[in-house]
Scaffold this motif. Structure first.
Motif, mmCIF file in Angstrom:
data_model
loop_
_atom_site.group_PDB
_atom_site.id
_atom_site.type_symbol
_atom_site.label_atom_id
_atom_site.label_comp_id
_atom_site.label_asym_id
_atom_site.label_seq_id
_atom_site.Cartn_x
_atom_site.Cartn_y
_atom_site.Cartn_z
ATOM 1 N N VAL A 19 0.859 -1.176 0.000
ATOM 2 C CA VAL A 19 0.000 0.000 0.000
ATOM 3 C C VAL A 19 0.904 1.238 0.000
ATOM 4 N N HIS A 20 0.966 1.917 -1.138
ATOM 5 C CA HIS A 20 1.800 3.117 -1.309
ATOM 6 C C HIS A 20 3.233 2.825 -0.879
ATOM 7 N N ASP A 21 3.627 3.274 0.301
ATOM 8 C CA ASP A 21 4.993 3.062 0.771
ATOM 9 C C ASP A 21 5.047 2.054 1.922
ATOM 10 N N GLU A 22 4.071 1.179 2.001
ATOM 11 C CA GLU A 22 4.007 0.183 3.069
ATOM 12 C C GLU A 22 4.072 -1.225 2.487
ATOM 13 N N ILE A 23 4.645 -2.116 3.262
ATOM 14 C CA ILE A 23 4.666 -3.539 2.912
ATOM 15 C C ILE A 23 4.080 -4.295 4.098
ATOM 16 N N LEU A 24 2.980 -4.980 3.884
ATOM 17 C CA LEU A 24 2.345 -5.769 4.932
ATOM 18 C C LEU A 24 2.807 -7.216 4.767
ATOM 19 N N VAL A 25 3.430 -7.750 5.822
ATOM 20 C CA VAL A 25 4.030 -9.077 5.776
ATOM 21 C C VAL A 25 3.473 -9.923 6.916
ATOM 22 N N GLU A 26 3.256 -11.198 6.631
ATOM 23 C CA GLU A 26 2.885 -12.157 7.680
ATOM 24 C C GLU A 26 4.027 -13.141 7.843
ATOM 25 N N CYS A 27 4.325 -13.469 9.108
ATOM 26 C CA CYS A 27 5.363 -14.454 9.402
ATOM 27 C C CYS A 27 5.139 -14.974 10.819
ATOM 28 N N PRO A 28 5.776 -16.087 11.159
ATOM 29 C CA PRO A 28 5.657 -16.598 12.531
ATOM 30 C C PRO A 28 6.259 -15.606 13.537
ATOM 31 N N LYS A 29 5.689 -15.574 14.730
ATOM 32 C CA LYS A 29 6.163 -14.669 15.776
ATOM 33 C C LYS A 29 7.634 -14.882 16.105
ATOM 34 N N GLU A 30 8.094 -16.123 15.999
ATOM 35 C CA GLU A 30 9.465 -16.463 16.375
ATOM 36 C C GLU A 30 10.505 -15.740 15.525
ATOM 37 N N ILE A 31 10.162 -15.372 14.310
ATOM 38 C CA ILE A 31 11.128 -14.723 13.422
ATOM 39 C C ILE A 31 10.738 -13.283 13.092
ATOM 40 N N ALA A 32 9.711 -12.771 13.741
ATOM 41 C CA ALA A 32 9.172 -11.444 13.404
ATOM 42 C C ALA A 32 10.209 -10.333 13.551
ATOM 43 N N GLU A 33 10.977 -10.325 14.614
ATOM 44 C CA GLU A 33 11.978 -9.266 14.820
ATOM 45 C C GLU A 33 13.042 -9.300 13.730
ATOM 46 N N GLU A 34 13.492 -10.476 13.367
ATOM 47 C CA GLU A 34 14.516 -10.586 12.334
ATOM 48 C C GLU A 34 13.965 -10.187 10.966
ATOM 49 N N VAL A 35 12.731 -10.585 10.667
ATOM 50 C CA VAL A 35 12.093 -10.180 9.410
ATOM 51 C C VAL A 35 11.931 -8.665 9.385
ATOM 52 N N LYS A 36 11.554 -8.079 10.508
ATOM 53 C CA LYS A 36 11.419 -6.624 10.599
ATOM 54 C C LYS A 36 12.740 -5.943 10.276
ATOM 55 N N ASP A 37 13.829 -6.430 10.835
ATOM 56 C CA ASP A 37 15.146 -5.841 10.590
ATOM 57 C C ASP A 37 15.547 -5.961 9.114
#
Length: 68
Positions: A19-37
């Motif tokens: 959405v415009h300048d956003e990326i909505l991602v789904e992932c398991p909670k266990e890897i969420a911080e690393e995916v965010k980085d």
């Protein structure tokens, strides 16, 4: 996003919406911080070719639903 392929997360990390300048991602909670980085790094680097005078930053939130 090469890191996601290298870690063999292509079946765990799913881009749900752009959405415009956003990326909505789904992932398991266990890897969420690393995916965010990884996403923050990719998004910051993506702005370099378009804005050479001022570095463009990125922001990320982790939640259980989309907050716009």
């Amino acid at each position: 996003m090469r890191q996601i392929l290298d870690k063999e997360w292509w079946l765990k990390v799913k881009i749900v919406n752009l959405v415009h300048d956003e990326i909505l991602v789904e992932c398991p909670k266990e890897i969420a911080e690393e995916v965010k980085d990884i996403l923050l790094d990719c998004m910051s680097k993506a702005g370099v070719p378009f804005c050479k005078t001022l570095p463009l930053g990125a922001d990320a939130l982790i939640g259980d639903h989309w907050v716009h």
